[in-house]
Design a protein around this motif. Structure first.
Motif, PDB file in Angstrom:
ATOM      1  N   ASP A 174      -2.911  -3.314 -18.574  1.00  0.00           N
ATOM      2  CA  ASP A 174      -4.268  -3.044 -18.745  1.00  0.00           C
ATOM      3  C   ASP A 174      -4.610  -2.336 -20.198  1.00  0.00           C
ATOM      4  N   ALA A 220      -2.429  -1.420  -6.799  1.00  0.00           N
ATOM      5  CA  ALA A 220      -3.728  -0.698  -7.455  1.00  0.00           C
ATOM      6  C   ALA A 220      -4.576   0.057  -6.431  1.00  0.00           C
ATOM      7  N   ALA A 221      -5.089  -0.660  -5.616  1.00  0.00           N
ATOM      8  CA  ALA A 221      -5.901  -0.149  -4.270  1.00  0.00           C
ATOM      9  C   ALA A 221      -5.362   1.347  -3.873  1.00  0.00           C
ATOM     10  N   GLU A 280      -0.944 -11.773  -8.065  1.00  0.00           N
ATOM     11  CA  GLU A 280      -2.292 -10.906  -8.309  1.00  0.00           C
ATOM     12  C   GLU A 280      -2.616 -10.155  -7.181  1.00  0.00           C
ATOM     13  N   GLY A 281      -2.460 -10.864  -6.242  1.00  0.00           N
ATOM     14  CA  GLY A 281      -3.161 -10.478  -4.921  1.00  0.00           C
ATOM     15  C   GLY A 281      -2.371  -9.102  -4.534  1.00  0.00           C
ATOM     16  N   HIS A 282      -1.152  -9.308  -4.549  1.00  0.00           N
ATOM     17  CA  HIS A 282      -0.197  -8.019  -4.487  1.00  0.00           C
ATOM     18  C   HIS A 282      -0.411  -7.076  -5.395  1.00  0.00           C
ATOM     19  N   ALA A 283      -0.726  -7.364  -6.403  1.00  0.00           N
ATOM     20  CA  ALA A 283      -0.689  -6.264  -7.436  1.00  0.00           C
ATOM     21  C   ALA A 283      -2.170  -5.479  -7.138  1.00  0.00           C
ATOM     22  N   ARG A 284      -3.203  -6.267  -6.621  1.00  0.00           N
ATOM     23  CA  ARG A 284      -4.360  -5.562  -6.164  1.00  0.00           C
ATOM     24  C   ARG A 284      -4.496  -4.752  -5.057  1.00  0.00           C
ATOM     25  N   MET A 285      -3.470  -5.040  -4.007  1.00  0.00           N
ATOM     26  CA  MET A 285      -3.008  -4.180  -2.975  1.00  0.00           C
ATOM     27  C   MET A 285      -2.324  -2.761  -3.650  1.00  0.00           C
ATOM     28  N   THR A 320       1.785  -4.375 -14.742  1.00  0.00           N
ATOM     29  CA  THR A 320       2.656  -5.196 -13.740  1.00  0.00           C
ATOM     30  C   THR A 320       3.588  -6.009 -14.338  1.00  0.00           C
ATOM     31  N   GLN A 324       0.828  -1.122   0.023  1.00  0.00           N
ATOM     32  CA  GLN A 324       0.034  -0.092  -0.064  1.00  0.00           C
ATOM     33  C   GLN A 324       0.853   1.313  -0.068  1.00  0.00           C
TER      34      GLN A 324
END
Length: 432
Positions: A208, A159-160, A152-157, A170, A124
């Protein structure tokens, strides 16, 4: 009228974040998608542009508000935006490092910034880093590429955390990376599987495409008309050393010589090729002679030919590595000493510590010639310098300039397009 191109300045908080890797991967990926991609490098550099040229399959020129100049940089950007679908400009060091910095370039031409962050040890906090990069200048932030993401979870954190800034792409942790050495990346010609590495990076880049498509094309404001270059070298042949030992050559320098009316010929000292007999001037560029000491020491035809050219009064301009091979010897960091051409008294000693870095200018009869220095060796010589370059922007004494007969030699790398008449003066019989 052309609609322009998607234009991005690829930047980071510091060196080592993966700017060149990301720029190369993005260029290769977009090219494979059928896009016409034009890549530039911000600031003085020889090695990154070689990698980027290999990735994009197009010549990579330098942009710099001081060395290249505002109007010449604007001209190059405007031409690229008319001819390409995408224009990528790789920044230098951190976004705000240097004078001028990559951020200065972005603001001068309203280039949106694509921030590369090494996300391997953060999640974050990425948002705070990117917002700081955006707001400190400020600059226009187009998006982020998170490099070395773990999942992918790391990338979502990540991105948020970016809030209103899109995560454009990524890149996962790379099992194979572009190899490096003391002056930077290893040049592409020495990496056997460079295309395989670049293709793997392009495959691994998770883009993306919706966010990418949302980037608006733009066309920079028209530059002032280019001043015509006087043919001061018309009818002259300039022989340029070019091989793995002499590979630090700005494409703009060759273009400038041709605009000056010169016929350019390349030859390879490393292959023991002699100076071409019809050469009116010899340009020994920088590179990695220290990695090829044994081969160059045994290149008798080359050494004899440069001594003969000097004795005959042929003008010789030797920059950095080109100067090193004209000393009596080069000693590498292992202590081995290799005999060189000996036109300059003294010995070059390689060292692990950086000995010279930064923008510099050389005074000539035709005005100031701008360029830079970047070397890990020192030249121990009894020869008194004929002049010194001046450091940008302090004006402090920079690199020594040596003159012996028709030879001008220095660690200084000149950017010929900054003053074509000054460059011509160094390659004619009337040295500056």
């Amino acid at each position: 009228m052309a609609a322009g191109a998607r234009m991005l300045l690829v930047a980071a908080i510091a060196s080592g974040q993966g700017k060149t890797t990301v720029t190369a991967a993005l260029a290769r990926r977009l090219r494979r998608m059928g896009q016409r991609v034009h890549v530039f490098k911000c600031g003085p550099d020889f090695i990154d542009p070689m990698v980027l040229e290999h990735a994009s399959r197009a010549k990579v020129h330098t942009l710099d508000l001081w060395m290249v100049g505002l109007e010449q940089s604007r001209q190059r950007l405007a031409r690229a935006a008319r001819d390409a679908d995408v224009v990528l400009v790789e920044g230098v060091m951190g976004l705000y490092d240097g004078d001028p910095s990559a951020a200065d370039l972005a603001r001068a031409f309203d280039l949106p910034v694509l921030a590369v962050i090494d996300a391997s040890a953060m999640a974050q906090t990425a948002g705070a880093v990117v917002m700081g990069l955006r707001d400190y200048g400020p600059v226009r932030m187009a998006g982020v590429v998170a490099n070395r993401v773990a999942s992918e979870g790391h990338a979502r954190m990540v991105a948020a955390s970016l809030r209103d800034i899109p995560l454009l792409a990524t890149l996962p942790k790379q099992t194979r990376q572009l190899p490096e050495r003391h002056l930077g990346l290893v040049v592409p010609g020495e990496v056997d599987d460079i295309d395989l590495i670049l293709d793997e990076l392009a495959d691994q880049l998770k883009l993306d495409e919706a966010a990418w498509s949302a980037l608006a094309p733009q066309l920079p404001a028209e530059a002032l008309p280019e001043e015509p270059v006087r043919p001061l070298l018309a009818g002259k042949t300039v022989a340029i050393a070019r091989d793995a030992a002499f590979c630090f050559l700005y494409p703009a320098n060759v273009d400038t010589l041709e605009a000056l009316g010169a016929r350019v010929r390349f030859f390879s000292p490393l292959a023991d090729e002699p100076v071409p007999e019809d050469a009116d001037a010899v340009y020994l560029t920088g590179g990695y002679p220290e990695l090829h000491g044994e081969t160059l020491a045994q290149a008798r035809r080359w050494q004899d030919s440069i001594r003969a050219a000097h004795a005959a009064g042929v003008t010789i301009l030797a920059e950095c590595g080109g100067m090193m091979v004209l000393a009596e010897a080069i000693a590498d960091v292992e202590g081995r000493s290799w005999p060189m051409a000996g036109l300059l008294p003294g010995r070059v000693q390689m060292q692990p510590r950086l000995a010279g870095l930064g923008g510099q200018a050389m005074a000539t009869k035709a005005g100031e010639l701008r360029g830079h220095a970047f070397h890990y060796s020192r030249f121990d010589t009894p020869l008194a310098p004929a002049a010194w370059t001046a450091k940008h922007s302090s004006g402090a004494r920079g690199e020594a300039v040596y003159r012996v007969g028709s030879l001008t030699a220095s660690y200084f790398h000149a950017f010929f397009a900054s003053n074509p008449a000054a460059a011509a003066s160094l390659l004619r019989k009337d040295p500056a």
